[in-house]
Scaffold this motif. Structure first.
Motif, PDB file in Angstrom:
ATOM      1  N   ALA A  64     -29.571  -4.012  16.776  1.00  0.00           N
ATOM      2  CA  ALA A  64     -28.527  -3.111  16.278  1.00  0.00           C
ATOM      3  C   ALA A  64     -27.733  -3.776  15.155  1.00  0.00           C
ATOM      4  O   ALA A  64     -27.361  -3.122  14.169  1.00  0.00           O
ATOM      5  CB  ALA A  64     -27.590  -2.720  17.425  1.00  0.00           C
ATOM      6  N   LEU A  65     -27.484  -5.082  15.288  1.00  0.00           N
ATOM      7  CA  LEU A  65     -26.778  -5.824  14.232  1.00  0.00           C
ATOM      8  C   LEU A  65     -27.595  -5.819  12.938  1.00  0.00           C
ATOM      9  O   LEU A  65     -27.055  -5.586  11.846  1.00  0.00           O
ATOM     10  CB  LEU A  65     -26.518  -7.260  14.682  1.00  0.00           C
ATOM     11  CG  LEU A  65     -25.902  -8.192  13.640  1.00  0.00           C
ATOM     12  CD1 LEU A  65     -24.515  -7.715  13.230  1.00  0.00           C
ATOM     13  CD2 LEU A  65     -25.847  -9.628  14.166  1.00  0.00           C
ATOM     14  N   ALA A  66     -28.890  -6.053  13.047  1.00  0.00           N
ATOM     15  CA  ALA A  66     -29.753  -6.054  11.866  1.00  0.00           C
ATOM     16  C   ALA A  66     -29.725  -4.687  11.171  1.00  0.00           C
ATOM     17  O   ALA A  66     -29.639  -4.603   9.934  1.00  0.00           O
ATOM     18  CB  ALA A  66     -31.182  -6.423  12.266  1.00  0.00           C
ATOM     19  N   ASP A  67     -29.779  -3.621  11.945  1.00  0.00           N
ATOM     20  CA  ASP A  67     -29.736  -2.275  11.368  1.00  0.00           C
ATOM     21  C   ASP A  67     -28.402  -2.016  10.666  1.00  0.00           C
ATOM     22  O   ASP A  67     -28.368  -1.420   9.574  1.00  0.00           O
ATOM     23  CB  ASP A  67     -29.959  -1.235  12.458  1.00  0.00           C
ATOM     24  CG  ASP A  67     -31.368  -1.272  13.031  1.00  0.00           C
ATOM     25  OD1 ASP A  67     -32.250  -1.847  12.373  1.00  0.00           O
ATOM     26  OD2 ASP A  67     -31.564  -0.739  14.144  1.00  0.00           O
ATOM     27  N   SER A  68     -27.315  -2.474  11.277  1.00  0.00           N
ATOM     28  CA  SER A  68     -25.989  -2.268  10.677  1.00  0.00           C
ATOM     29  C   SER A  68     -25.843  -3.035   9.379  1.00  0.00           C
ATOM     30  O   SER A  68     -25.257  -2.544   8.402  1.00  0.00           O
ATOM     31  CB  SER A  68     -24.900  -2.694  11.668  1.00  0.00           C
ATOM     32  OG  SER A  68     -24.927  -1.903  12.838  1.00  0.00           O
ATOM     33  N   ILE A  69     -26.369  -4.257   9.345  1.00  0.00           N
ATOM     34  CA  ILE A  69     -26.307  -5.064   8.122  1.00  0.00           C
ATOM     35  C   ILE A  69     -27.107  -4.402   7.011  1.00  0.00           C
ATOM     36  O   ILE A  69     -26.676  -4.346   5.852  1.00  0.00           O
ATOM     37  CB  ILE A  69     -26.814  -6.488   8.403  1.00  0.00           C
ATOM     38  CG1 ILE A  69     -25.826  -7.237   9.311  1.00  0.00           C
ATOM     39  CG2 ILE A  69     -27.020  -7.259   7.101  1.00  0.00           C
ATOM     40  CD1 ILE A  69     -26.319  -8.580   9.789  1.00  0.00           C
ATOM     41  N   ALA A  70     -28.277  -3.880   7.349  1.00  0.00           N
ATOM     42  CA  ALA A  70     -29.108  -3.208   6.345  1.00  0.00           C
ATOM     43  C   ALA A  70     -28.388  -1.989   5.783  1.00  0.00           C
ATOM     44  O   ALA A  70     -28.398  -1.743   4.567  1.00  0.00           O
ATOM     45  CB  ALA A  70     -30.442  -2.809   6.961  1.00  0.00           C
ATOM     46  N   ASP A  71     -27.744  -1.212   6.664  1.00  0.00           N
ATOM     47  CA  ASP A  71     -27.015  -0.024   6.212  1.00  0.00           C
ATOM     48  C   ASP A  71     -25.852  -0.416   5.304  1.00  0.00           C
ATOM     49  O   ASP A  71     -25.570   0.270   4.304  1.00  0.00           O
ATOM     50  CB  ASP A  71     -26.475   0.757   7.414  1.00  0.00           C
ATOM     51  CG  ASP A  71     -27.585   1.419   8.211  1.00  0.00           C
ATOM     52  OD1 ASP A  71     -28.691   1.572   7.659  1.00  0.00           O
ATOM     53  OD2 ASP A  71     -27.348   1.762   9.391  1.00  0.00           O
ATOM     54  N   LYS A  72     -25.175  -1.511   5.630  1.00  0.00           N
ATOM     55  CA  LYS A  72     -23.975  -1.904   4.886  1.00  0.00           C
ATOM     56  C   LYS A  72     -24.304  -2.543   3.545  1.00  0.00           C
ATOM     57  O   LYS A  72     -23.593  -2.353   2.552  1.00  0.00           O
ATOM     58  CB  LYS A  72     -23.166  -2.877   5.750  1.00  0.00           C
ATOM     59  CG  LYS A  72     -21.748  -3.130   5.265  1.00  0.00           C
ATOM     60  CD  LYS A  72     -20.896  -1.885   5.420  1.00  0.00           C
ATOM     61  CE  LYS A  72     -19.449  -2.169   5.036  1.00  0.00           C
ATOM     62  NZ  LYS A  72     -18.643  -0.938   5.031  1.00  0.00           N
ATOM     63  N   THR A  73     -25.369  -3.335   3.497  1.00  0.00           N
ATOM     64  CA  THR A  73     -25.679  -4.092   2.274  1.00  0.00           C
ATOM     65  C   THR A  73     -26.749  -3.439   1.419  1.00  0.00           C
ATOM     66  O   THR A  73     -26.868  -3.765   0.233  1.00  0.00           O
ATOM     67  CB  THR A  73     -26.148  -5.508   2.633  1.00  0.00           C
ATOM     68  OG1 THR A  73     -27.376  -5.423   3.378  1.00  0.00           O
ATOM     69  CG2 THR A  73     -25.105  -6.241   3.462  1.00  0.00           C
ATOM     70  N   GLY A  74     -27.563  -2.573   2.018  1.00  0.00           N
ATOM     71  CA  GLY A  74     -28.686  -2.003   1.285  1.00  0.00           C
ATOM     72  C   GLY A  74     -29.833  -2.975   1.115  1.00  0.00           C
ATOM     73  O   GLY A  74     -30.764  -2.722   0.343  1.00  0.00           O
ATOM     74  N   ILE A  75     -29.784  -4.084   1.840  1.00  0.00           N
ATOM     75  CA  ILE A  75     -30.828  -5.113   1.755  1.00  0.00           C
ATOM     76  C   ILE A  75     -31.666  -5.059   3.024  1.00  0.00           C
ATOM     77  O   ILE A  75     -31.131  -4.943   4.128  1.00  0.00           O
ATOM     78  CB  ILE A  75     -30.205  -6.516   1.588  1.00  0.00           C
ATOM     79  CG1 ILE A  75     -29.367  -6.576   0.304  1.00  0.00           C
ATOM     80  CG2 ILE A  75     -31.288  -7.594   1.557  1.00  0.00           C
ATOM     81  CD1 ILE A  75     -28.568  -7.862   0.164  1.00  0.00           C
ATOM     82  N   GLY A  76     -32.989  -5.163   2.882  1.00  0.00           N
ATOM     83  CA  GLY A  76     -33.876  -5.156   4.039  1.00  0.00           C
ATOM     84  C   GLY A  76     -33.507  -6.267   5.010  1.00  0.00           C
ATOM     85  O   GLY A  76     -33.467  -7.441   4.626  1.00  0.00           O
ATOM     86  N   THR A  77     -33.242  -5.905   6.275  1.00  0.00           N
ATOM     87  CA  THR A  77     -32.819  -6.866   7.285  1.00  0.00           C
ATOM     88  C   THR A  77     -33.761  -6.778   8.471  1.00  0.00           C
ATOM     89  O   THR A  77     -34.011  -5.697   8.994  1.00  0.00           O
ATOM     90  CB  THR A  77     -31.374  -6.584   7.737  1.00  0.00           C
ATOM     91  OG1 THR A  77     -30.520  -6.555   6.589  1.00  0.00           O
ATOM     92  CG2 THR A  77     -30.884  -7.656   8.694  1.00  0.00           C
ATOM     93  N   PHE A  78     -34.278  -7.945   8.892  1.00  0.00           N
ATOM     94  CA  PHE A  78     -35.344  -7.964   9.888  1.00  0.00           C
ATOM     95  C   PHE A  78     -34.974  -8.881  11.050  1.00  0.00           C
ATOM     96  O   PHE A  78     -34.372  -9.928  10.863  1.00  0.00           O
ATOM     97  CB  PHE A  78     -36.652  -8.444   9.251  1.00  0.00           C
ATOM     98  CG  PHE A  78     -37.006  -7.702   7.984  1.00  0.00           C
ATOM     99  CD1 PHE A  78     -37.658  -6.483   8.042  1.00  0.00           C
ATOM    100  CD2 PHE A  78     -36.659  -8.228   6.746  1.00  0.00           C
ATOM    101  CE1 PHE A  78     -37.965  -5.798   6.880  1.00  0.00           C
ATOM    102  CE2 PHE A  78     -36.959  -7.548   5.575  1.00  0.00           C
ATOM    103  CZ  PHE A  78     -37.613  -6.327   5.637  1.00  0.00           C
TER     104      PHE A  78
END
Length: 495
Positions: free
Chosen positions: A73-87
């Motif tokens: 869930a943290l990875a998904d939130s970071i991706a949404d906030k930064t627009g950078i692919g987070t895995f």
């Protein structure tokens, strides 16, 4: 005239820009330090150069279900906030060089270990170190709390340009009754518990007690043998070559706890735990401490018999002979029909005492024991079983439980020898120390003997008889204490 008009427009634009900058400064002057850190990484534009080509949220490979889900869930939130692919990645999996890593919890990365090693179970942090963010603590509970705090306090200020200001961080420490526990002058958290597979339960108890007293969860590793080149290890060794006694030795920067069997090892481990946890200023071990011991054992036989219709003379004759030639100190029958009780009593040798517990439904549970081997033997029926308590002449107390055939659910309570017939116990977490199958020619029944407190060194069928409408069987076992009473007391205290 045209040049003058252009000059006036330029001067006007500069004036407007200056007023805007002054206004911004006035607004910023009212922000606290944390808000200014967030402002430095506020959402802004998604255009421009990203601070990373990809972001990896890295968690320990042995992470539990809850931590794995929160990290995803943290990875998904970071991706949404930064627009950078987070895995999401486990620390055992490779990541791409040059990408950005958030090390969540006690991962195998050196940066994680250096930052979280000194933390107790209730402590957690968030900080930059060598281009990565270290987030969490040594325990999953602390790491989950760190994720929640990061999500609420740091993530709102993330952007395409930066995830977190290099000045932003948090450190949360729990309250503890003691200072850092030491062992031979070193912080206890620097030690690793090394054990063989057979001594897993003992190693688990050592880790739990040290954790309860110090607040630190120690690393634990399985090893087949002692590695003297290593240092700062608490080693649990089953090693007959080191003598017949249990030992606690300080050697080469390690604490070596050794014995030829689990009984001796549990004694030495219990002594080590007690000495270490009771020392307020830190424990010190020098040289070797030798602990002598002796184990108690018992010859225990289980009898099984049943019939339909008239009594079979072959059943009666063979069962009587089997009882007389059974050498075990105590014989406990699985509940039999009351029609068999008199025959069992009549075949009880004069050197044995006899009693039977009426369990209802026309059934009784006979017990025969060598009078000279026990100071007392008694029984009571409860919790779906008959509890036989036997105090041997060496003062050792044995607790034997036998299914009373009532159909009531049975729970294993520990420190007992439990016989179930035709059914299994729970989820298989309790050791089956012996098993045997008896029954009529058309209906065989598996009998299972469970125990966490003893080991079965031998078992054999003394006698067996099987016909279409009757059968008997006698299983004789030799049982020996598995763990020392001081270790069992520590186990019970944890429960």
């Amino acid at each position: 005239m045209k040049r003058r008009l252009i000059l006036i427009v330029l001067l006007s634009a500069m004036l407007v820009l200056s007023l805007a900058l002054v206004s911004c400064r006035k607004q910023e002057s009212g922000l606290d330090e944390f808000d200014q850190l967030l402002l430095s990484t506020s959402e802004g534009e998604m255009s421009g150069e990203a601070f990373a080509s990809a972001i990896y949220v890295v968690i320990p490979r042995d992470s539990g279900v809850e931590l794995s889900a929160e990290a995803k869930a943290l990875a998904d939130s970071i991706a949404d906030k930064t627009g950078i692919g987070t895995f999401l990645k486990y620390d055992s999996e490779p990541t791409v060089d040059g990408t950005f890593e958030i090390l969540v919890g006690y991962t195998s990365r050196l940066i994680s270990k250096e930052n979280t090693e000194p933390l107790r179970d209730g402590d957690y942090i968030c900080r930059y170190d060598r281009g990565s963010i270290v987030l969490g603590g040594k325990s999953e509970r602390a790491t989950l709390a760190a994720i929640q705090k990061f999500t609420s306090d740091i993530l709102p200020g993330a952007s395409h340009a930066a995830l977190m200001s290099e000045d932003a961080h948090f450190e949360v420490y729990g309250e503890y009754e003691t200072d850092v526990m030491t062992l031979n002058g070193y912080p206890i958290y620097e030690y690793t518990v090394v054990y063989c597979r057979e001594s897993y339960e003992i190693a688990d108890l050592v880790c739990k007690y040290l954790n309860n007293s110090s607040g630190y969860t120690l690393r634990a590793e399985v090893s087949k043998s002692y590695a003297p080149e290593r240092s700062k290890c608490i080693c649990l060794l089953l090693d007959a070559s080191r003598g017949n006694a249990a030992k606690i030795s300080a050697t080469g920067g390690n604490i070596v706890i050794s014995a030829p069997d689990l009984y001796g090892l549990s004694l030495a481990a219990a002594s080590f735990v007690s000495d270490t946890c009771q020392s307020a200023s830190g424990a010190t071990f020098e040289g070797s401490v030798v602990l002598d011991y002796s184990k108690s054992s018992i010859g225990l036989a289980f009898g099984f018999a049943d019939h339909v219709g008239d009594l079979d003379i072959g059943l009666l004759a063979g069962l009587g002979e089997t009882i007389r030639k059974t050498e075990s100190s105590i014989i406990c029958f699985f509940p039999v029909k009351n029609s068999l009780i008199d025959d069992i009593r009549l075949n009880c040798p004069t050197s044995r005492s006899f009693f039977a517990v009426d369990v209802g439904n026309g059934l009784s549970l006979p017990v025969l024991y060598n009078t000279a081997d026990f100071s007392s033997v008694s029984a009571e029926q409860r919790d779906g079983s008959v509890w036989v308590s036997a105090v041997a002449s060496d003062k050792k107390s044995w607790r034997i439980r036998i299914d009373d055939r009532s159909g009531e659910n049975i729970t294993y309570h520990g420190d007992e020898i439990l016989l179930l017939s035709g059914t299994s116990l729970g989820d298989g977490s309790i050791d089956v120390i012996s098993r045997v199958t008896y029954g009529t020619t058309s209906n065989k029944i598996e009998n299972l003997i469970y125990s966490e407190s003893v080991e079965c060194t031998s078992s054999k069928t003394v006698g067996r008889y099987s016909r279409q409408e009757s059968y008997y069987g006698m299983l004789s076992t030799e049982l020996v204490e598995k763990y020392h009473e001081s270790y069992v007391a520590l186990q019970n205290a944890l429960k």
